[in-house]
Design a protein around this motif. Structure first.
Motif, PDB file in Angstrom:
ATOM      1  N   VAL A 159      36.064  48.410  28.846  1.00 49.91           N
ATOM      2  CA  VAL A 159      37.438  48.446  28.334  1.00 49.91           C
ATOM      3  C   VAL A 159      38.328  48.859  29.502  1.00 49.91           C
ATOM      4  N   VAL A 160      39.344  48.065  29.796  1.00 46.79           N
ATOM      5  CA  VAL A 160      40.192  48.319  30.956  1.00 46.79           C
ATOM      6  C   VAL A 160      41.650  48.451  30.520  1.00 46.79           C
ATOM      7  N   PRO A 161      42.498  49.021  31.371  1.00 44.30           N
ATOM      8  CA  PRO A 161      43.928  49.096  31.047  1.00 44.30           C
ATOM      9  C   PRO A 161      44.539  47.705  30.862  1.00 44.30           C
ATOM     10  N   ARG A 162      45.662  47.660  30.176  1.00 48.08           N
ATOM     11  CA  ARG A 162      46.299  46.379  29.866  1.00 48.08           C
ATOM     12  C   ARG A 162      46.649  45.594  31.127  1.00 48.08           C
ATOM     13  N   LEU A 163      47.163  46.278  32.147  1.00 48.03           N
ATOM     14  CA  LEU A 163      47.501  45.582  33.385  1.00 48.03           C
ATOM     15  C   LEU A 163      46.257  44.995  34.040  1.00 48.03           C
ATOM     16  N   SER A 164      45.144  45.698  33.960  1.00 56.59           N
ATOM     17  CA  SER A 164      43.898  45.179  34.521  1.00 56.59           C
ATOM     18  C   SER A 164      43.438  43.931  33.767  1.00 56.59           C
ATOM     19  N   THR A 165      43.631  43.915  32.454  1.00 57.97           N
ATOM     20  CA  THR A 165      43.283  42.725  31.671  1.00 57.97           C
ATOM     21  C   THR A 165      44.067  41.521  32.156  1.00 57.97           C
ATOM     22  N   PHE A 166      45.348  41.738  32.439  1.00 60.37           N
ATOM     23  CA  PHE A 166      46.173  40.648  32.974  1.00 60.37           C
ATOM     24  C   PHE A 166      45.690  40.225  34.351  1.00 60.37           C
ATOM     25  N   LYS A 167      45.425  41.188  35.220  1.00 60.38           N
ATOM     26  CA  LYS A 167      45.013  40.857  36.591  1.00 60.38           C
ATOM     27  C   LYS A 167      43.697  40.092  36.608  1.00 60.38           C
ATOM     28  N   ILE A 168      42.705  40.560  35.839  1.00 62.23           N
ATOM     29  CA  ILE A 168      41.400  39.921  35.892  1.00 62.23           C
ATOM     30  C   ILE A 168      41.390  38.588  35.147  1.00 62.23           C
ATOM     31  N   GLY A 169      42.281  38.444  34.155  1.00 60.83           N
ATOM     32  CA  GLY A 169      42.320  37.205  33.381  1.00 60.83           C
ATOM     33  C   GLY A 169      43.222  36.136  33.964  1.00 60.83           C
TER      34      GLY A 169
END
Length: 354
Positions: A159-169
């Motif tokens: 589970v990652v922070p929301r910004l990380s979800t955007f960056k990795i996706g």
């Protein structure tokens, strides 16, 4: 692609320790190494395998602290073995996946340590992607000789922070079309125009310190200023030391981790025999006791990651495993922190000795 040149960093082992680097061959033929560290006196306890995360190396656990995690293990009587698996920056960079490490690296390392020591069981301390890949192997039943695992930061449920979800996706797939690797080490040693552009962007958006590698680490692995530790937890020498401890991590890893985040659990990417498609659909095929550590301030993988895995384990084998939330700690300062010898090492040693 060749490895990015990186300054040699001294082995920060105590002079009464003996270090031996042993070659190891993974089950698919990939060359790895095991680092055996021994104290002045023979160990009084069994072997412990210690496994690093992505884009670092076994030396991660021997920062320039008065007392390192390796020191603590040896002082407590353990026979210490550090694994450089295929994600290690001490090895030639390859486009690895967690599947490969789970199926080929960790079983080979466990078998070698048991053969070398004559033990029939061992314990493991695993961090970040060393933890996810090790837990994949453990859950698939590939490591029956392991009886205790201490997992830091993330295991079966990333589970990652929301910004990380955007960056990795969204960002990582674009980067992956332009370059096969990304390296926090570019903060000091850019490798071409694209890496220089990335470093410029990170310097502009991460003003939290003057260490360009530290800032690149936060951009690469999390969403924080910084993401993997608190500056207050690192002494000046360790903060400078990290400049030589981060290098290439392949975009294949980010592709797989994105799929895992979207699935809410670890999933296979390659369909290697012996590995399930998903790793939290059924009870883990292991009798090992699992100890989960989670820094409450982790901005790489949120503490919720380990909480979800603990809840999963409790549903299948209640009362067997444990979860420890660590206030004031993040991702890597659990091992690198200036007060880790007082705050976090004793907890790990206590769990290993149970």
């Amino acid at each position: 692609m060749t490895g990015t040149p990186r300054p040699d960093s001294p082995r920060t082992t105590r002079h009464d320790h003996v270090t031996e680097v042993q070659p190891l061959t993974a089950l698919d033929g990939r060359p790895l190494t095991l680092v055996h560290v021994q104290g002045r006196q023979p160990p009084t306890r069994g072997p412990v395998l210690v496994v690093h995360g992505a884009g670092v190396r076994a030396e991660l656990f021997r920062p320039p602290l008065r007392r390192t995690f390796v020191d603590a293990l040896i002082d407590d009587g353990w026979d210490v073995w550090l694994l450089n698996w295929r994600a290690s920056i001490d090895l030639a960079p390859v486009p690895w996946t967690l599947d490969q490490a789970a199926a080929y690296d960790h079983p080979a390392a466990v078998a070698r340590v048991l053969s070398a020591t004559g033990a029939d069981r061992l314990k493991a301390v695993v961090h970040c992607q060393g933890s996810t890949s090790f837990m994949m192997a453990l859950s698939a039943g590939l490591l029956p000789e392991v009886d205790t695992v201490v997992s830091n930061a993330v295991s079966l449920h990333p589970v990652v922070p929301r910004l990380s979800t955007f960056k990795i996706g969204r960002v990582a797939p674009v980067v992956g079309r332009l370059m096969p690797y990304i390296s926090p080490g570019w903060g000091d040693r850019p490798a071409g125009a694209l890496s220089r552009l990335m470093v410029w962007f990170v310097r502009a958006t991460h003003p939290e310190c003057r260490n360009s590698v530290c800032r690149m680490v936060s951009f690469t692995y999390g969403s924080g200023w910084p993401a993997l530790w608190s500056h207050a937890n690192l002494d000046e020498e360790t903060h400078d030391w990290i400049r030589g401890e981060f290098a290439e991590v392949p975009m294949t890893f980010f592709t797989q981790m994105n799929r895992c985040i979207q699935a809410g659990q670890l999933v296979s990417m390659e369909g290697i025999a012996g590995l399930p498609q998903s790793f939290a659909e059924k009870a883990p095929r292991t009798d090992a006791r699992i100890v989960l550590l989670a820094g409450e301030d982790n901005r790489c993988f949120l503490a919720e990651s380990q909480q979800r895995t603990y809840d999963f384990l409790e549903r299948h084998r209640p009362g067997r495993d444990s979860l420890h939330l660590l206030p004031g700690y993040g991702h890597l300062d659990v091992f690198l922190g200036r007060r880790a010898a007082d705050d976090t090492y004793p907890l790990i040693l206590e769990e290993l000795a149970r």
